[in-house]
Design an enzyme around this catalytic site. Structure first.
Site, PDB file in Angstrom:
ATOM      1  N   HIS A 307       0.852  -1.168   0.033  1.00  0.00           N
ATOM      2  CA  HIS A 307      -0.092   0.221   0.067  1.00  0.00           C
ATOM      3  C   HIS A 307       0.887   1.196   0.068  1.00  0.00           C
ATOM      4  O   HIS A 307       1.830   1.350   0.515  1.00  0.00           O
ATOM      5  CB  HIS A 307      -0.690   0.325   1.046  1.00  0.00           C
ATOM      6  CG  HIS A 307      -2.214   0.998   1.017  1.00  0.00           C
ATOM      7  ND1 HIS A 307      -2.120   2.452   1.198  1.00  0.00           N
ATOM      8  CD2 HIS A 307      -3.289   0.603   0.821  1.00  0.00           C
ATOM      9  CE1 HIS A 307      -3.075   2.831   1.109  1.00  0.00           C
ATOM     10  NE2 HIS A 307      -3.975   1.814   0.695  1.00  0.00           N
ATOM     11  N   ASP A 365      -7.957  -5.576   0.040  1.00  0.00           N
ATOM     12  CA  ASP A 365      -8.453  -6.353  -1.255  1.00  0.00           C
ATOM     13  C   ASP A 365      -8.071  -7.727  -1.034  1.00  0.00           C
ATOM     14  O   ASP A 365      -8.487  -8.577  -1.587  1.00  0.00           O
ATOM     15  CB  ASP A 365      -7.862  -5.784  -2.617  1.00  0.00           C
ATOM     16  CG  ASP A 365      -8.322  -4.359  -2.875  1.00  0.00           C
ATOM     17  OD1 ASP A 365      -7.596  -3.387  -2.996  1.00  0.00           O
ATOM     18  OD2 ASP A 365      -9.823  -4.270  -2.962  1.00  0.00           O
TER      19      ASP A 365
HETATM   20  C1  SDX Z   1      -6.244   0.127  -3.131  1.00  0.00           C
HETATM   21  O1  SDX Z   1      -4.410   4.426  -1.897  1.00  0.00           O
HETATM   22  C2  SDX Z   1      -5.506   3.940  -1.290  1.00  0.00           C
HETATM   23  O2  SDX Z   1      -5.839   4.306  -0.356  1.00  0.00           O
HETATM   24  C3  SDX Z   1      -5.882   2.629  -2.259  1.00  0.00           C
HETATM   25  C4  SDX Z   1      -6.865   1.863  -1.297  1.00  0.00           C
HETATM   26  C5  SDX Z   1      -8.305   2.677  -1.120  1.00  0.00           C
HETATM   27  O3  SDX Z   1      -8.976   2.324  -0.264  1.00  0.00           O
HETATM   28  O4  SDX Z   1      -8.611   3.663  -1.797  1.00  0.00           O
HETATM   29  O5  SDX Z   1      -6.312   1.400  -0.235  1.00  0.00           O
HETATM   30  C6  SDX Z   1      -7.522   0.766  -2.175  1.00  0.00           C
HETATM   31  O6  SDX Z   1      -5.920   0.240  -4.013  1.00  0.00           O
HETATM   32  C7  SDX Z   1      -5.471  -0.814  -2.181  1.00  0.00           C
HETATM   33  C8  SDX Z   1      -4.203  -1.297  -2.959  1.00  0.00           C
HETATM   34  C9  SDX Z   1      -4.731  -2.426  -3.850  1.00  0.00           C
HETATM   35  N1  SDX Z   1      -3.403  -2.749  -4.889  1.00  0.00           N
HETATM   36  C10 SDX Z   1      -2.921  -4.058  -4.812  1.00  0.00           C
HETATM   37  O7  SDX Z   1      -3.242  -4.999  -4.076  1.00  0.00           O
HETATM   38  C11 SDX Z   1      -1.991  -4.252  -5.943  1.00  0.00           C
HETATM   39  C12 SDX Z   1      -0.621  -4.894  -5.393  1.00  0.00           C
HETATM   40  N2  SDX Z   1      -0.025  -3.706  -4.948  1.00  0.00           N
HETATM   41  C13 SDX Z   1       0.966  -3.018  -5.474  1.00  0.00           C
HETATM   42  O8  SDX Z   1       0.824  -2.610  -7.001  1.00  0.00           O
HETATM   43  C14 SDX Z   1       1.592  -1.842  -4.765  1.00  0.00           C
HETATM   44  O9  SDX Z   1       1.752  -2.350  -3.246  1.00  0.00           O
HETATM   45  C15 SDX Z   1       0.665  -0.452  -4.622  1.00  0.00           C
HETATM   46  C16 SDX Z   1       0.300  -0.046  -5.877  1.00  0.00           C
HETATM   47  C17 SDX Z   1      -0.602  -0.807  -4.023  1.00  0.00           C
HETATM   48  C18 SDX Z   1       1.429   0.643  -3.855  1.00  0.00           C
HETATM   49  O10 SDX Z   1       2.445   0.992  -4.796  1.00  0.00           O
HETATM   50  P1  SDX Z   1       3.468   2.324  -4.222  1.00  0.00           P
HETATM   51  O11 SDX Z   1       3.176   2.737  -3.215  1.00  0.00           O
HETATM   52  O12 SDX Z   1       3.670   2.954  -5.563  1.00  0.00           O
HETATM   53  O13 SDX Z   1       4.838   1.245  -4.110  1.00  0.00           O
HETATM   54  P2  SDX Z   1       5.791   0.934  -4.982  1.00  0.00           P
HETATM   55  O14 SDX Z   1       5.205   0.245  -6.256  1.00  0.00           O
HETATM   56  O15 SDX Z   1       6.844   1.837  -5.492  1.00  0.00           O
HETATM   57  O16 SDX Z   1       6.698  -0.237  -4.247  1.00  0.00           O
HETATM   58  C19 SDX Z   1       7.408  -0.178  -3.243  1.00  0.00           C
HETATM   59  C20 SDX Z   1       8.363  -1.392  -3.334  1.00  0.00           C
HETATM   60  C21 SDX Z   1       8.786  -1.806  -4.917  1.00  0.00           C
HETATM   61  O17 SDX Z   1       9.991  -2.379  -4.733  1.00  0.00           O
HETATM   62  P3  SDX Z   1      11.334  -1.683  -5.064  1.00  0.00           P
HETATM   63  O18 SDX Z   1      10.941  -0.804  -6.556  1.00  0.00           O
HETATM   64  O19 SDX Z   1      11.517  -0.325  -4.034  1.00  0.00           O
HETATM   65  O20 SDX Z   1      12.413  -2.449  -5.024  1.00  0.00           O
HETATM   66  O21 SDX Z   1       7.687  -2.567  -2.926  1.00  0.00           O
HETATM   67  C22 SDX Z   1       7.458  -3.443  -4.001  1.00  0.00           C
HETATM   68  C23 SDX Z   1       7.832  -2.812  -5.349  1.00  0.00           C
HETATM   69  O22 SDX Z   1       8.088  -3.660  -6.367  1.00  0.00           O
HETATM   70  N3  SDX Z   1       6.016  -4.011  -3.961  1.00  0.00           N
HETATM   71  C24 SDX Z   1       5.744  -5.191  -4.180  1.00  0.00           C
HETATM   72  C25 SDX Z   1       4.258  -5.203  -4.023  1.00  0.00           C
HETATM   73  N4  SDX Z   1       3.820  -3.997  -3.798  1.00  0.00           N
HETATM   74  C26 SDX Z   1       5.061  -3.321  -3.613  1.00  0.00           C
HETATM   75  N5  SDX Z   1       6.171  -6.445  -4.525  1.00  0.00           N
HETATM   76  C27 SDX Z   1       5.586  -7.347  -4.491  1.00  0.00           C
HETATM   77  N6  SDX Z   1       4.185  -7.364  -4.510  1.00  0.00           N
HETATM   78  C28 SDX Z   1       3.607  -6.627  -4.110  1.00  0.00           C
HETATM   79  N7  SDX Z   1       2.262  -6.506  -4.066  1.00  0.00           N
END
Ligand code: SDX
Length: 431
Positions: A307, A365
């Site tokens: 998140h 989710d």
């Molecule tokens: C919702 O914003 C909100 O409030 C949203 C929400 C709401 O109520 O409105 O809470 C609802 O959208 C919840 C999130 C649902 N999405 C998912 O579950 C999809 C999987 N999660 C990710 O794609 C990700 O965690 C996000 C999109 C939710 C957040 O992404 P960020 O904040 O942009 O973080 P990032 O992509 O920069 O990740 C930071 C690091 C990265 O690694 P590095 O580049 O630093 O090496 O963490 C890793 C990412 O690769 N990472 C993951 C991961 N999520 C982040 N690695 C593996 N699996 C994951 N799920």
């Protein structure tokens, strides 16, 4: 003494001072509204990881502590003690309703749950296998064509009636998208049922026999709607605010929010989680997928994990996990392979150095799909459900923006790295 920060441009030695504004809680903000005019530079923050887009009094999240407050009330207290209508009233008006206000609000919303009969034609224009979110984007946007009496956003009464129409009709629109996919007749909402109960009724009733909604499932659905109602300035809420900042009507703004929520990184994650659990298929394959999620060379991510704000367990996920057990118990589902995979996946991930270091926890989710599927709701409807719940939050945030005296049209700038001015090349001279 007013707090300030000083910015020094090392290339010129010039310094610039900016006020620091404090909220009632949470991080302070640096007011940089004059930054470009004074420094001739933009700030740069793709994804808005460090940028506050507005002032708000609706929802507060402490991502490090896993705290979520709506108008100051912890989500755990609201989920435990309120029904969705009370939380809707709270988000819209700032205070929980008293008994009289609650009854009136529920009645006001109930009286707007029906759709204009011509909407049948909108649905029949879609293929039967259209994704429900495609239908919701189209049908919600089309509502603005039916309510010319309430499109003046400067008129408080127009804002109120449009808000109530959107909140009231969203469950009907979502349920009819499901009925349409089945080729079953649309079921009209009933005025004697509550919001969540009416949604389940319009989803699963048929004209052929009486249908009674399971009260345990209605209560579970009501709680799930509370958990999805609002969440500060997330992508879809920011989309609604940006669309609304141009003066667009609320129906068009909410249609924009639905489009943004659809993405798998946002509200589309609940559908993606179920597809991921199905793809994993067996707890023995979990290590293979965890390895893929950690690999830089693999775009696979654990859906339902991570998140932007929560760097701790999403408080909503805990309540969803408890609700999942309650629903499976009520439905006498003794063993759920998908739940077994989800729980083992959570256990493994939370012990894994990668997830610990990156502070990746289950989010709202992660469990929702298992509950919805157990209720007989298809995966394609999961994000539509999220949208119908989030409509109240979107509306509350939209109204707050419209009523904010500081409100201006949102118009970000950029770091331009394209071609600079060059001589035009006529067609005959191009190689
Ligand atoms: C919702 O914003 C909100 O409030 C949203 C929400 C709401 O109520 O409105 O809470 C609802 O959208 C919840 C999130 C649902 N999405 C998912 O579950 C999809 C999987 N999660 C990710 O794609 C990700 O965690 C996000 C999109 C939710 C957040 O992404 P960020 O904040 O942009 O973080 P990032 O992509 O920069 O990740 C930071 C690091 C990265 O690694 P590095 O580049 O630093 O090496 O963490 C890793 C990412 O690769 N990472 C993951 C991961 N999520 C982040 N690695 C593996 N699996 C994951 N799920």
């Amino acid at each position: 003494m007013a707090k300030t920060v000083t910015f020094k441009d090392d290339s010129t030695g010039k310094t610039f001072k900016y006020p620091v504004l404090s909220g009632t809680t949470g991080p302070d903000v640096v007011d940089i509204r004059k930054f470009y005019a004074e420094t001739d530079m933009f700030t740069y923050d793709p994804g808005y990881t460090s940028t506050g887009s507005c002032e708000s009094k609706i929802t507060y999240i402490d991502g490090d502590k896993g705290v979520l407050l709506h108008r100051g009330y912890p989500i755990e207290d609201l989920a435990e003690n309120c029904n969705f209508a009370e939380v809707q009233y709270l988000l819209l008006n700032g205070e929980l309703p008293n008994a009289k206000e609650k009854v009136k609000f529920e009645r006001d919303i109930t009286l707007h749950t029906m759709l204009h009969e011509q909407f049948h034609n909108f649905y029949s224009g879609f293929r039967r296998d259209a994704h429900p979110m495609a239908i919701m984007c189209g049908v919600v946007g089309a509502l603005s064509a039916f309510y010319h009496d309430s499109l003046d956003i400067t008129n408080p009464e127009h804002r109120r009636i449009s808000s109530y129409r959107l909140i009231a009709k969203m469950p009907t629109i979502a349920a009819w998208a499901y009925k349409y996919s089945l080729g079953q007749p649309f079921i009209y909402p009933r005025n004697d049922l509550g919001y969540a109960e009416n949604f389940l009724y319009t989803m699963f009733a048929t004209p052929c026999e009486d249908y009674e909604v399971n009260p345990i499932l209605a209560k579970a659905m009501d709680r799930i709607l509370i958990l999805h109602a609002d969440h500060e300035q997330n992508a879809s809420t920011s989309t609604v605010r940006l669309a609304g900042s141009s003066g667009a009507n609320p129906f068009a703004c909410i249609a924009a929010g639905i489009a943004s929520l659809w993405g798998p990184a946002h509200g589309g994650a609940n559908e993606a989680v179920l597809n991921m659990l199905r793809e994993i298929g067996d707890v023995k394959r979990i290590p293979e997928f965890v390895k893929r999620a950690k690999s830089k060379d693999d775009s696979f991510r654990l859906m339902g994990f991570g998140h932007r704000v929560y760097k701790n367990y999403d408080p909503r996920a805990r309540i969803m996990a408890r609700t999942c057990s309650e629903v499976l118990k009520e439905l006498k589902i003794k063993n759920s392979p998908l739940l077994d995979i989800a729980m083992e996946l959570e256990r493994i991930a939370l012990e894994d150095e990668y997830f610990i270091e990156k502070k990746l926890y289950p989010n709202v989710d992660f469990y929702s799909g298992i509950i919805f599927e157990a209720m007989g709701i298809p995966a394609s409807m999961f994000t539509a459900l999220f949208a119908l719940a989030r409509t109240t939050g979107w509306i509350a945030q939209w109204r707050e923006m419209i009523e904010d005296p500081q409100q201006k049209i949102g118009r970000p700038r950029q770091l331009y790295t394209g071609k600079t001015k060059r001589k035009f090349v006529p067609l005959k001279s191009r190689k």
